[in-house]
Design a protein around this motif. Structure first.
Motif, short mmCIF file in Angstrom:
data_model
loop_
_atom_site.label_atom_id
_atom_site.label_comp_id
_atom_site.label_asym_id
_atom_site.label_seq_id
_atom_site.Cartn_x
_atom_site.Cartn_y
_atom_site.Cartn_z
N THR A 172 2.31 -12.16 -18.21
CA THR A 172 1.50 -12.84 -17.20
C THR A 172 2.09 -14.22 -16.91
O THR A 172 2.92 -14.74 -17.66
CB THR A 172 0.02 -12.96 -17.62
N TYR A 173 1.61 -14.80 -15.81
CA TYR A 173 2.22 -16.01 -15.26
C TYR A 173 1.14 -17.02 -14.95
O TYR A 173 0.26 -16.76 -14.11
CB TYR A 173 2.93 -15.61 -13.97
N HIS A 184 5.08 -11.25 -14.10
CA HIS A 184 4.03 -11.54 -13.12
C HIS A 184 4.45 -12.81 -12.39
O HIS A 184 5.09 -13.70 -12.97
CB HIS A 184 2.69 -11.78 -13.81
N LEU A 210 1.26 -11.52 -7.27
CA LEU A 210 -0.16 -11.87 -7.27
C LEU A 210 -0.41 -13.14 -6.48
O LEU A 210 0.47 -14.00 -6.38
CB LEU A 210 -0.63 -12.11 -8.71
N ARG A 211 -1.62 -13.28 -6.00
CA ARG A 211 -1.99 -14.53 -5.34
C ARG A 211 -2.26 -15.61 -6.38
O ARG A 211 -1.86 -16.75 -6.22
CB ARG A 211 -3.26 -14.31 -4.50
N GLY A 212 -2.97 -15.23 -7.45
CA GLY A 212 -3.44 -16.21 -8.43
C GLY A 212 -4.85 -16.64 -8.09
O GLY A 212 -5.37 -16.31 -7.01
N ASP A 213 -5.47 -17.35 -9.01
CA ASP A 213 -6.88 -17.73 -8.86
C ASP A 213 -7.01 -19.13 -8.26
O ASP A 213 -6.06 -19.91 -8.26
CB ASP A 213 -7.58 -17.68 -10.22
N ASN A 241 -1.44 -15.25 0.31
CA ASN A 241 -1.99 -14.14 -0.48
C ASN A 241 -0.86 -13.27 -1.03
O ASN A 241 0.32 -13.51 -0.74
CB ASN A 241 -2.97 -13.30 0.36
N ALA A 242 -1.27 -12.27 -1.80
CA ALA A 242 -0.28 -11.43 -2.48
C ALA A 242 0.52 -10.59 -1.49
O ALA A 242 1.70 -10.29 -1.73
CB ALA A 242 -0.98 -10.53 -3.50
N TYR A 274 -8.58 -3.57 -7.40
CA TYR A 274 -9.88 -3.90 -8.00
C TYR A 274 -10.91 -2.79 -7.78
O TYR A 274 -11.58 -2.75 -6.74
CB TYR A 274 -10.39 -5.23 -7.40
N HIS A 303 -12.68 -7.27 -5.61
CA HIS A 303 -12.35 -8.65 -6.00
C HIS A 303 -13.51 -9.58 -5.63
O HIS A 303 -14.09 -9.43 -4.54
CB HIS A 303 -11.07 -9.10 -5.29
N SER A 317 -13.75 -10.98 -2.13
CA SER A 317 -13.69 -10.09 -0.97
C SER A 317 -15.05 -9.96 -0.29
O SER A 317 -16.06 -9.82 -0.98
CB SER A 317 -13.19 -8.71 -1.41
N ASN A 333 -7.05 -4.86 2.18
CA ASN A 333 -6.10 -5.82 1.59
C ASN A 333 -5.08 -5.08 0.70
O ASN A 333 -3.89 -5.37 0.73
CB ASN A 333 -6.87 -6.87 0.78
N LYS A 378 -0.99 -4.71 1.10
CA LYS A 378 0.01 -4.99 0.05
C LYS A 378 1.01 -3.84 -0.07
O LYS A 378 2.20 -4.06 -0.24
CB LYS A 378 -0.69 -5.29 -1.28
C1 LIG Z 1 -3.01 -6.34 -12.99
C2 LIG Z 1 -3.37 -7.79 -12.79
C3 LIG Z 1 -2.52 -8.77 -13.26
C4 LIG Z 1 -2.82 -10.12 -13.07
N1 LIG Z 1 -1.95 -11.07 -13.57
C5 LIG Z 1 -2.19 -12.38 -13.35
C6 LIG Z 1 -1.28 -13.39 -13.78
O1 LIG Z 1 -0.25 -13.09 -14.41
N2 LIG Z 1 -1.56 -14.69 -13.53
C7 LIG Z 1 -2.70 -15.05 -12.84
O2 LIG Z 1 -2.90 -16.26 -12.63
N3 LIG Z 1 -3.58 -14.12 -12.41
C8 LIG Z 1 -3.35 -12.80 -12.65
N4 LIG Z 1 -4.25 -11.86 -12.19
C9 LIG Z 1 -5.47 -12.30 -11.49
C10 LIG Z 1 -5.25 -12.51 -9.98
O3 LIG Z 1 -4.36 -13.59 -9.77
C11 LIG Z 1 -6.60 -12.82 -9.35
O4 LIG Z 1 -7.44 -11.70 -9.38
C12 LIG Z 1 -6.55 -13.44 -7.98
O5 LIG Z 1 -7.81 -14.04 -7.70
C13 LIG Z 1 -6.26 -12.46 -6.86
O6 LIG Z 1 -4.94 -12.10 -6.88
P1 LIG Z 1 -4.44 -10.86 -5.95
O7 LIG Z 1 -3.00 -10.78 -6.12
O8 LIG Z 1 -5.26 -9.67 -6.17
O9 LIG Z 1 -4.79 -11.50 -4.51
P2 LIG Z 1 -4.81 -10.90 -3.05
O10 LIG Z 1 -4.49 -9.45 -3.04
O11 LIG Z 1 -4.04 -11.78 -2.17
O12 LIG Z 1 -6.35 -10.98 -2.65
C14 LIG Z 1 -7.34 -11.75 -3.27
C15 LIG Z 1 -8.65 -11.64 -2.48
O13 LIG Z 1 -8.50 -12.30 -1.26
C16 LIG Z 1 -8.74 -11.41 -0.17
N5 LIG Z 1 -7.73 -11.65 0.85
C17 LIG Z 1 -6.38 -11.62 0.70
N6 LIG Z 1 -5.75 -11.88 1.87
C18 LIG Z 1 -6.73 -12.08 2.78
C19 LIG Z 1 -6.73 -12.39 4.15
N7 LIG Z 1 -5.59 -12.56 4.86
N8 LIG Z 1 -7.93 -12.55 4.76
C20 LIG Z 1 -9.09 -12.37 4.07
N9 LIG Z 1 -9.15 -12.08 2.77
C21 LIG Z 1 -8.00 -11.93 2.13
C22 LIG Z 1 -8.61 -10.03 -0.74
O14 LIG Z 1 -9.39 -9.06 -0.09
C23 LIG Z 1 -9.07 -10.22 -2.15
O15 LIG Z 1 -10.46 -10.15 -2.18
C24 LIG Z 1 -4.00 -10.50 -12.39
C25 LIG Z 1 -4.87 -9.50 -11.92
C26 LIG Z 1 -4.58 -8.16 -12.13
C27 LIG Z 1 -5.53 -7.10 -11.64
#
Ligand SMILES: Cc1cc2nc3c(=O)[nH]c(=O)nc-3n(C[C@H](O)[C@H](O)[C@H](O)COP(=O)(O)OP(=O)(O)OC[C@H]3O[C@@H](n4cnc5c(N)ncnc54)[C@H](O)[C@@H]3O)c2cc1C
Length: 293
Positions: A46-47, A75, A104-107, A124-125, A146, A150, A153, A162, A166
């Motif tokens: 993880t990152y 990640h 990933l997008r990150g939190d 975003n991711a 998810y 998420h 969302s 979404n 991806k």
């Molecule tokens: C397998 C896994 C590994 C993970 N590893 C890490 C890690 O290493 N480090 C870390 O910090 N976190 C990690 N996470 C957590 C992750 O970073 C968070 O869940 C984060 O909040 C969302 O990342 P995502 O890549 O799913 O985002 P995204 O897919 O970009 O989406 C996040 C939310 O935003 C919404 N969204 C995206 N784009 C748009 C748009 N254009 N308009 C409107 N809504 C939009 C989506 O519907 C979704 O609800 C991990 C999660 C999982 C499931």
């Protein structure tokens, strides 16, 4: 059908978080060596999650690459970094020998009401995935999915769209957030197919090391914990005593075994285990899933 034939073709992968010390990294290298015999697809690091620094991710990746035997995935989150910095991190990882990126997008920043992209960063991711795919046409890229939607969302449909975006951006497969009720996963698979998503979706299976911690984390990431688990772990204090630790760990193993074997019986062939940096629970799961090795 024999257990062996039943589990033919099963692929496993593992997730670890960065170790903070040399001792911790050596322990992860040992974990990788023990798990290598199951020929995993990859072990991912993880990152920046949980406040860990990105340098620690890199150091842990180096330790795992040196341990050899398992392809290593990095990640990579887009949060709090410009596009140039994020892509530079990806270049470093691939240059080191990483053979897959989990994009990933990150939190959101701790305490912030919502995620705000860096002014020059990926929003975003899907955007990050597209840039990685353009740079590396053949690199495996995993994204997050998810089954319970998420928390950011607006709806299940928006979350599915979404995920579809991806895959359209070039993701090879998706790994799910952990879940404990397999119906959530099978319903999710059904809904992804109905939404026109054909990509491979790998269930993320949590190997519980600290039920109280998992409960807390689940609340923050929108994963539900069934009442039957609360009842099973009620009153156990694994940090306070050996007996409680032993019962807690056997319960955790039984729960993971049941979840995984049920998924395998339903036709699931790829599994991603959240190892919590513990080797034994992951190895036990592999010995159940891949008994021929
Ligand atoms: C397998 C896994 C590994 C993970 N590893 C890490 C890690 O290493 N480090 C870390 O910090 N976190 C990690 N996470 C957590 C992750 O970073 C968070 O869940 C984060 O909040 C969302 O990342 P995502 O890549 O799913 O985002 P995204 O897919 O970009 O989406 C996040 C939310 O935003 C919404 N969204 C995206 N784009 C748009 C748009 N254009 N308009 C409107 N809504 C939009 C989506 O519907 C979704 O609800 C991990 C999660 C999982 C499931």
């Amino acid at each position: 059908m024999s257990g062996q034939a039943h589990n033919d073709g099963i692929e496993v992968s593992f997730e670890v978080f960065p170790a903070r010390t040399d001792t911790g990294r050596a322990a992860l290298a040992r974990l990788a060596r023990r798990l290598a015999r199951f020929k995993p697809e990859f072990i991912s690091v993880t990152y920046g999650a949980g406040g860990s620094s990105r340098d620690l991710t890199e150091a842990t990746i180096r330790a795992l690459l040196a341990a050899a035997g398992i392809p290593v995935a990095a990640h990579l989150t887009a949060a709090r970094a410009s596009r140039a910095d994020t892509m530079a991190a990806a270049e470093r990882f691939v240059g080191m020998g990483v053979s897959r990126i989990v994009a990933l997008r990150g939190d959101a920043e701790k305490g912030a009401p919502a995620f705000t992209p860096h002014p020059d960063g990926f929003a975003n991711a899907a955007q990050l995935t597209a840039a990685l795919r353009e740079r590396w046409p053949d690199l495996p890229i995993s994204v997050a999915a998810y089954p319970e939607v998420h928390p950011d969302s607006p709806s299940r449909e928006a979350d599915l769209d979404n995920l579809k975006a991806k895959f359209a951006a070039g993701a090879t497969d998706a790994i799910t957030q952990f879940f404990f009720d397999n119906r959530l996963f099978t319903d999710f698979l059904r809904d992804t197919k109905a939404r026109g998503i054909a990509g491979s979706i790998i269930p993320g299976v949590m190997l519980i090391h600290d039920f109280a911690g998992v409960r807390q984390f689940a609340a923050s990431c929108g994963a539900s914990v069934p009442a039957r688990l609360d009842a099973a772990f009620a009153g156990l204090r694994p940090k306070d005593g050996k007996e409680d630790r032993a019962v807690h760990d056997r319960l955790a193993a039984a729960i993971a075994a049941r979840q995984t074997l049920d998924l395998a019986a339903a036709g699931v062939r790829r599994f991603h285990f959240y190892t919590m940096n513990k080797s034994a629970p992951a190895e036990a799961m592999c010995r159940i899933l891949k008994p021929q090795i």
